[in-house]
Motif scaffolding. Structure first.
Motif: not given
Ligand SMILES: O=C(O)CCC(=O)C(=O)O
Length: 263
Positions: A56-58, A110-115, A159-161, A205-209
């Protein structure tokens, strides 16, 4: 009737995220035109986030609103800024930036967990992003947010995605990245199935992914990011994301109005 009421505002402030059905219902076609233009005409910050061994492609790209009139219209003419003011409890609203996030059907990545906060040079309790899909989003490709994480205090390590490397050289001041899938009791998540034009409003600042996109529908999303009265420039330990080179701001200053307009 107002689009949001006091219980939305309270929930936003408690949980750090809410779903607002239909907020951009009348803007879906316009946003779609803008996103498709952006994907076909990437800007200087565009990134491909899919690793070689993934399907796929992100794709993501940001800071294009000045060259994409459809984005400019949504920012200035939709309900986004008035809803942002209410959710943040702010008298004025400044636009920070736009962000396109596209996952093709069948994307593993996946999109990594991050703020978002630690990547930015902005500090303040008043912030909100609207995550606006213009395709139907089943639960397994939707945004996931750790409930209440906007109040954690210590920032989570950015982090770098693509590479997963530390974003700044010195990451000792950051908390480790949580894994809600390993410890769901400790990290309860908010996740919603969405229709085109619904929006998730969430705090910087909500942690999301997000998971990949295992569905047979492409997932095109525009995120619009706003800041409120208490937002100030903060000097980070390196290049931020977005970088906004040559901004000439110093610690504690309001963000410059000519780049980050009041809406
Ligand atoms: O769409 C995604 O996968 C992630 C979205 C995100 O990180 C954001 O909008 O800040």
């Amino acid at each position: 009737m107002s689009i949001i009421n006091n219980s939305h505002i309270l929930k936003y402030q408690q949980d750090g995220a809410i779903l607002i059905p239909n907020l951009f219902r009348d803007w879906v076609e316009i946003i779609k035109e803008g996103i498709d233009f952006n994907i076909n005409n990437p800007g200087i910050y565009a990134a491909e986030n899919t690793k070689n061994n993934e399907n796929g492609r992100f794709f993501d790209d940001y800071c294009n609103w000045q060259r994409i009139p459809e984005f400019k219209r949504v920012i200035y003419e939709s309900h986004a800024s008035s809803v942002a003011a209410k959710l943040m409890g702010s008298k004025k609203v400044q636009f920070f930036h736009d962000h396109v996030l596209y996952k093709s059907s069948g994307t593993d990545t996946p999109t990594p967990w991050h703020q978002d906060g630690p990547y930015y040079f902005v500090k303040g309790a008043m912030s909100v992003s609207f995550w606006i899909p213009i395709d139907p989003v089943p639960i397994n490709s939707s945004l996931r947010i750790i409930k209440g994480s906007h109040n954690w205090g210590k920032e989570v390590m950015p982090i770098k995605w693509l590479s997963g490397d530390n974003f700044y050289d010195d990451n000792s001041k950051y908390a480790p990245i949580p894994d809600p899938d390993k410890d769901p009791a400790k990290y309860p998540t908010l996740e919603w199935e969405m229709k085109p034009g619904d929006a998730i409003a969430f705090h910087f600042n909500a942690v999301h992914g997000a998971r990949g996109n295992p569905t047979n529908i492409k997932r095109r999303v525009l995120s619009l990011r706003f800041i409120g009265d208490d937002a100030k420039y903060i000097q980070r330990d390196g290049r931020t994301s977005p970088p906004f080179p040559n901004h000439n701001m110093t610690d504690g200053q309001k963000l410059r109005e000519d780049w980050f307009p009041f809406i």
